[in-house]
Design a protein around this motif. Structure first.
Motif, PDB file in Angstrom:
ATOM      1  N   SER A  10       0.695  -0.979   0.128  1.00  0.00           N
ATOM      2  CA  SER A  10      -0.143   0.144  -0.003  1.00  0.00           C
ATOM      3  C   SER A  10       1.118   0.988   0.074  1.00  0.00           C
ATOM      4  CB  SER A  10      -0.435   0.199   1.403  1.00  0.00           C
ATOM      5  OG  SER A  10      -0.075   0.082   2.404  1.00  0.00           O
ATOM      6  N   THR A  11       2.254   1.067   0.352  1.00  0.00           N
ATOM      7  CA  THR A  11       2.991   3.025   0.781  1.00  0.00           C
ATOM      8  C   THR A  11       3.272   2.979  -0.449  1.00  0.00           C
ATOM      9  OG1 THR A  11       4.652   0.720   1.193  1.00  0.00           O
ATOM     10  CG2 THR A  11       3.611   2.115   2.826  1.00  0.00           C
ATOM     11  N   GLY A  12       3.528   1.746  -1.684  1.00  0.00           N
ATOM     12  CA  GLY A  12       4.615   2.065  -3.237  1.00  0.00           C
ATOM     13  C   GLY A  12       3.630   2.641  -3.679  1.00  0.00           C
ATOM     14  N   SER A  13       4.716   2.926  -5.037  1.00  0.00           N
ATOM     15  CA  SER A  13       3.457   3.745  -5.984  1.00  0.00           C
ATOM     16  C   SER A  13       2.101   3.370  -6.946  1.00  0.00           C
ATOM     17  CB  SER A  13       4.654   3.850  -7.102  1.00  0.00           C
ATOM     18  OG  SER A  13       4.131   4.101  -8.462  1.00  0.00           O
ATOM     19  N   ILE A  14       1.926   1.838  -6.745  1.00  0.00           N
ATOM     20  CA  ILE A  14       0.494   1.865  -6.912  1.00  0.00           C
ATOM     21  C   ILE A  14      -0.209   1.292  -5.618  1.00  0.00           C
ATOM     22  CG2 ILE A  14      -1.129  -0.207  -7.954  1.00  0.00           C
ATOM     23  CD1 ILE A  14       0.569   0.411 -10.510  1.00  0.00           C
ATOM     24  N   GLY A  15       0.850   1.082  -4.848  1.00  0.00           N
ATOM     25  CA  GLY A  15      -0.838   1.133  -4.059  1.00  0.00           C
ATOM     26  C   GLY A  15      -1.115   2.110  -3.765  1.00  0.00           C
ATOM     27  N   ALA A  34       2.723  -3.748   3.976  1.00  0.00           N
ATOM     28  CA  ALA A  34       3.966  -3.168   2.994  1.00  0.00           C
ATOM     29  C   ALA A  34       5.501  -3.637   4.374  1.00  0.00           C
ATOM     30  CB  ALA A  34       3.581  -1.604   3.120  1.00  0.00           C
ATOM     31  N   HIS A  35       6.293  -3.351   3.425  1.00  0.00           N
ATOM     32  CA  HIS A  35       6.890  -3.583   3.952  1.00  0.00           C
ATOM     33  C   HIS A  35       7.679  -2.792   5.554  1.00  0.00           C
ATOM     34  CE1 HIS A  35      11.714  -4.460   4.570  1.00  0.00           C
ATOM     35  NE2 HIS A  35      11.893  -5.559   4.052  1.00  0.00           N
ATOM     36  N   SER A  36       7.721  -1.436   4.981  1.00  0.00           N
ATOM     37  CA  SER A  36       8.393  -0.922   6.559  1.00  0.00           C
ATOM     38  C   SER A  36       8.200   0.326   6.749  1.00  0.00           C
ATOM     39  CB  SER A  36      10.311  -1.275   6.191  1.00  0.00           C
ATOM     40  OG  SER A  36      10.831  -0.641   5.216  1.00  0.00           O
ATOM     41  N   ASN A  37       7.336   1.089   6.083  1.00  0.00           N
ATOM     42  CA  ASN A  37       7.211   2.216   5.794  1.00  0.00           C
ATOM     43  C   ASN A  37       6.176   2.582   6.648  1.00  0.00           C
ATOM     44  OD1 ASN A  37       6.470   4.984   5.889  1.00  0.00           O
ATOM     45  ND2 ASN A  37       6.781   4.984   2.993  1.00  0.00           N
ATOM     46  N   SER A  38       6.674   2.524   8.677  1.00  0.00           N
ATOM     47  CA  SER A  38       5.436   2.649   9.813  1.00  0.00           C
ATOM     48  C   SER A  38       4.647   3.801   9.304  1.00  0.00           C
ATOM     49  CB  SER A  38       6.123   2.397  10.713  1.00  0.00           C
ATOM     50  OG  SER A  38       7.094   2.670  10.890  1.00  0.00           O
ATOM     51  N   LYS A 122       4.180  -8.052 -10.849  1.00  0.00           N
ATOM     52  CA  LYS A 122       4.465  -9.431 -11.995  1.00  0.00           C
ATOM     53  C   LYS A 122       5.159 -10.255 -11.865  1.00  0.00           C
ATOM     54  CE  LYS A 122       5.379  -5.400 -14.239  1.00  0.00           C
ATOM     55  NZ  LYS A 122       5.318  -4.145 -15.555  1.00  0.00           N
ATOM     56  N   GLU A 123       5.989 -10.302 -11.697  1.00  0.00           N
ATOM     57  CA  GLU A 123       7.452 -10.978 -10.841  1.00  0.00           C
ATOM     58  C   GLU A 123       6.543 -12.479 -10.610  1.00  0.00           C
ATOM     59  OE1 GLU A 123       6.820  -8.389  -9.528  1.00  0.00           O
ATOM     60  OE2 GLU A 123       8.770  -6.637 -10.180  1.00  0.00           O
ATOM     61  N   THR A 124       5.633 -12.560  -9.569  1.00  0.00           N
ATOM     62  CA  THR A 124       4.477 -13.524  -9.311  1.00  0.00           C
ATOM     63  C   THR A 124       3.998 -14.891 -10.542  1.00  0.00           C
ATOM     64  OG1 THR A 124       3.490 -12.695  -7.453  1.00  0.00           O
ATOM     65  CG2 THR A 124       2.665 -14.285  -8.169  1.00  0.00           C
ATOM     66  N   MET A 202       7.194   5.629 -11.508  1.00  0.00           N
ATOM     67  CA  MET A 202       6.633   4.317 -10.536  1.00  0.00           C
ATOM     68  C   MET A 202       7.409   3.844  -9.682  1.00  0.00           C
ATOM     69  SD  MET A 202       6.412   2.362 -14.266  1.00  0.00           S
ATOM     70  CE  MET A 202       7.743   2.701 -15.112  1.00  0.00           C
ATOM     71  N   GLY A 203       8.164   2.769  -9.187  1.00  0.00           N
ATOM     72  CA  GLY A 203       9.181   2.379  -7.752  1.00  0.00           C
ATOM     73  C   GLY A 203      10.473   2.235  -8.634  1.00  0.00           C
ATOM     74  N   ALA A 204      11.397   2.164  -7.784  1.00  0.00           N
ATOM     75  CA  ALA A 204      12.710   2.337  -8.922  1.00  0.00           C
ATOM     76  C   ALA A 204      12.673   1.038  -9.187  1.00  0.00           C
ATOM     77  CB  ALA A 204      14.159   2.577  -7.544  1.00  0.00           C
TER      78      ALA A 204
HETATM   79  P1  NDP Z   1       7.228   0.527  -4.865  1.00  0.00           P
HETATM   80  O1  NDP Z   1       8.672  -0.060  -4.998  1.00  0.00           O
HETATM   81  O2  NDP Z   1       6.963   1.890  -5.064  1.00  0.00           O
HETATM   82  O3  NDP Z   1       6.434  -0.259  -4.282  1.00  0.00           O
HETATM   83  C1  NDP Z   1       6.895  -1.481  -3.419  1.00  0.00           C
HETATM   84  C2  NDP Z   1       5.566  -1.809  -2.227  1.00  0.00           C
HETATM   85  O4  NDP Z   1       5.583  -3.338  -2.188  1.00  0.00           O
HETATM   86  C3  NDP Z   1       5.505  -0.605  -1.022  1.00  0.00           C
HETATM   87  O5  NDP Z   1       5.047  -0.962  -0.393  1.00  0.00           O
HETATM   88  C4  NDP Z   1       6.647  -1.613  -0.540  1.00  0.00           C
HETATM   89  O6  NDP Z   1       6.761  -1.154   1.385  1.00  0.00           O
HETATM   90  C5  NDP Z   1       6.108  -3.153  -0.574  1.00  0.00           C
HETATM   91  N1  NDP Z   1       7.223  -3.972  -0.407  1.00  0.00           N
HETATM   92  C6  NDP Z   1       8.811  -4.021  -0.656  1.00  0.00           C
HETATM   93  N2  NDP Z   1       9.418  -5.165  -0.591  1.00  0.00           N
HETATM   94  C7  NDP Z   1       7.958  -5.714   0.391  1.00  0.00           C
HETATM   95  C8  NDP Z   1       8.249  -6.978   0.686  1.00  0.00           C
HETATM   96  N3  NDP Z   1       9.332  -8.289   0.560  1.00  0.00           N
HETATM   97  N4  NDP Z   1       7.319  -7.888   1.620  1.00  0.00           N
HETATM   98  C9  NDP Z   1       6.185  -6.980   1.512  1.00  0.00           C
HETATM   99  N5  NDP Z   1       5.588  -6.180   0.286  1.00  0.00           N
HETATM  100  C10 NDP Z   1       7.158  -5.076   0.299  1.00  0.00           C
HETATM  101  O7  NDP Z   1       6.904  -0.457  -6.313  1.00  0.00           O
HETATM  102  P2  NDP Z   1       5.532  -0.404  -7.551  1.00  0.00           P
HETATM  103  O8  NDP Z   1       4.544   0.228  -6.175  1.00  0.00           O
HETATM  104  O9  NDP Z   1       5.884   0.700  -8.403  1.00  0.00           O
HETATM  105  O10 NDP Z   1       4.896  -1.681  -8.137  1.00  0.00           O
HETATM  106  C11 NDP Z   1       4.654  -2.675  -7.265  1.00  0.00           C
HETATM  107  C12 NDP Z   1       4.773  -3.801  -8.135  1.00  0.00           C
HETATM  108  O11 NDP Z   1       3.412  -3.278  -8.910  1.00  0.00           O
HETATM  109  C13 NDP Z   1       5.867  -4.434  -8.905  1.00  0.00           C
HETATM  110  O12 NDP Z   1       5.375  -4.977  -9.418  1.00  0.00           O
HETATM  111  C14 NDP Z   1       5.612  -3.742 -10.226  1.00  0.00           C
HETATM  112  O13 NDP Z   1       6.383  -4.695 -11.340  1.00  0.00           O
HETATM  113  C15 NDP Z   1       4.447  -3.902 -10.607  1.00  0.00           C
HETATM  114  N6  NDP Z   1       3.561  -2.662 -11.243  1.00  0.00           N
HETATM  115  C16 NDP Z   1       4.081  -0.644 -11.064  1.00  0.00           C
HETATM  116  C17 NDP Z   1       3.627   0.042 -12.378  1.00  0.00           C
HETATM  117  C18 NDP Z   1       3.968   0.972 -11.854  1.00  0.00           C
HETATM  118  O14 NDP Z   1       3.539   2.532 -11.779  1.00  0.00           O
HETATM  119  N7  NDP Z   1       4.438   1.692 -10.594  1.00  0.00           N
HETATM  120  C19 NDP Z   1       2.617  -0.763 -13.302  1.00  0.00           C
HETATM  121  C20 NDP Z   1       2.913  -1.307 -14.022  1.00  0.00           C
HETATM  122  C21 NDP Z   1       3.405  -2.560 -12.643  1.00  0.00           C
HETATM  123  P3  NDP Z   1       8.084  -0.133   1.949  1.00  0.00           P
HETATM  124  O15 NDP Z   1       6.449   0.861   0.544  1.00  0.00           O
HETATM  125  O16 NDP Z   1       7.072  -0.371   3.486  1.00  0.00           O
HETATM  126  O17 NDP Z   1       8.926  -0.937   1.362  1.00  0.00           O
END
Ligand code: NDP
Ligand code: MG
Length: 382
Positions: A10-15, A34-38, A122-124, A202-204
């Motif tokens: 939820s804390t990432g770009s898509i989330g 999420a992973h660690s972003n409390s 998608k890695e899944t 997007m995410g890194a």
């Molecule tokens: P981000 O790096 O922005 O976000 C990743 C998210 O996953 C964060 O919430 C992070 O938490 C969490 N996370 C990281 N490691 C773990 C773990 N070991 N266990 C549980 N949660 C974890 O990535 P994106 O949002 O860019 O991408 C996410 C997925 O979506 C990828 O598979 C990507 O290929 C796919 N995707 C992304 C697109 C985009 O526009 N961004 C487009 C199409 C597909 P925390 O913040 O706490 O580290």
């Protein structure tokens, strides 16, 4: 259509974009993980009031528990906590936007709990496509694509009369920040340059994957599993503007495409409201303002990750898992400044040729092949 959502990553770009969609669509968010972003997870939890939240990192989860002590939100930790969110009884849909192989166990947990899955991770599918699709079928679970190209293909296929009528898939690629560059020019590119994507924020990890075009290779494999086509049926087309998100060609040579401004909230929303469509805050597309769209073939001699993925899916079994694991490690090493940009493809190729990948496999085999590929990269990088 989704009513109660469990959101992983939820804390990432898509989330974060998913939460924007969920809020506007009036969906109930019952889990956040999420992973660690409390800090961000706390803010999200206060706003969306889920029943359950989880962070993989134990220390971060402890911190979150303290932060949310005045609420009745349950806080879990570890991968187990994320898997509990994936299988949470009150959720009907799980959107998995965890980055990397870490998303596999939660996807499997969601399938076993018979949740509808909106899949960004998608890695899944690259690592364990055969197993994931088989289990999804056995459990009667739908996997709805979130990736923009796959959502486009999925949208184009709505109403398809007979699967045999699908001739090919035209999978579009932006070409990334290094489009048109030669190998010599790529040798010295920096992380900052690789992270500067022309059309998407997007995410890194995925941004670097776009720069190497590994992302398109992963997406080719993702499409094979999602749509049950052969790799030969998928044509990759570079389209710099990222307006035409992909297309399908039918037996009569009619081509249907999905277009729109590049904004992930469209595919995210479609996966959550499917089969319905609702209003969206996304900007409308004006073809007349654009005037022209451009298309060309990818340069596979320079961007070798793409043909390596093609080779891996042709080989079958766990070869794509090996390629994915090697790429995750090489991508990370590049982001840490430990290897050069061109080494990513070299290491992925080395892993594909040297790490054994079984033809038929179990869940444990997937994790073992992934680990072997990562170990190979760490050894070979020196
Ligand atoms: P981000 O790096 O922005 O976000 C990743 C998210 O996953 C964060 O919430 C992070 O938490 C969490 N996370 C990281 N490691 C773990 C773990 N070991 N266990 C549980 N949660 C974890 O990535 P994106 O949002 O860019 O991408 C996410 C997925 O979506 C990828 O598979 C990507 O290929 C796919 N995707 C992304 C697109 C985009 O526009 N961004 C487009 C199409 C597909 P925390 O913040 O706490 O580290
Ligand atoms: Mg994509």
């Amino acid at each position: 259509m989704t009513k109660r959502l469990s959101l992983l990553g939820s804390t990432g770009s898509i989330g974060t974009q998913c939460l924007d969609v969920a809020e506007k669509a009036g969906l109930e968010v019952v889990c956040l993980a999420a992973h660690s972003n409390s800090i961000l997870l706390e803010a999200q939890a206060r706003k969306f009031r889920p029943e359950l939240v989880a962070l993989v990192d134990e220390a971060a989860a402890k911190d979150l528990k303290v932060r949310l002590a005045d609420t009745n939100i349950r806080v879990l930790s570890g991968l187990q906590g994320v898997c509990e969110c994936a299988a949470f009884a009150h959720a009907d849909t799980v959107l998995n936007s965890v980055v990397g192989m870490a998303g596999l166990a939660p996807t499997l947990a969601a399938i076993e709990a018979k949740k509808t899955i909106a899949l960004a991770n998608k890695e899944t599918l690259v690592a364990g496509g055969a197993l994931v699709m088989r289990l999804a079928k056995e459990n009667g679970v739908s996997i709805l694509p979130v990736d923009s190209e796959h959502s486009a293909i999925f949208q184009c296929l709505q109403g398809m009369h007979d699967k045999a009528e699908l001739k090919s898939i035209l999978l579009t690629a932006s070409g990334g920040p290094f489009f048109g560059k030669t190998k010599a020019e790529l040798a010295g590119v920096t992380l900052a340059e690789a992270l500067h994507h022309p059309n998407w924020s997007m995410g890194a990890k995925i941004t670097v994957d776009s720069a190497t075009m590994m992302n398109k290779g992963l997406e080719l494999i993702e499409a094979v599993w999602l749509f049950g086509v052969s790799p030969e049926q998928i044509r990759i087309i570079v389209h710099r503007e990222s307006i035409l998100h992909s297309a399908v060609e039918f037996s009569d040579n009619a081509v249907i495409a999905q277009l729109g401004v590049p904004d992930m909230r469209v595919p995210i929303q479609y996966a959550l409201t499917y089969p319905a469509r609702i209003e969206s805050p996304v900007k409308r597309l004006s073809l007349t303002e654009l005037g022209t769209l451009h298309f060309c073939l990818p340069d596979e001699d320079t961007f070798r990750c793409l043909p390596l993925c093609r080779k891996a899916i042709a080989r079958g079994g766990l070869a794509p898992c090996v390629v994915n694991g090697a790429n995750e490690m090489a991508n990370r090493l590049f982001r840490k400044g430990k290897i050069g940009f061109l080494q990513i493809a070299d290491l992925v190729e080395g892993a594909l040729e040297n790490v054994a990948g079984k033809q038929s496999y179990t869940r444990e085999d997937i994790f073992a092949a992934d680990q072997a590929a990562r170990d190979y990269v760490l050894k070979a990088m020196r």
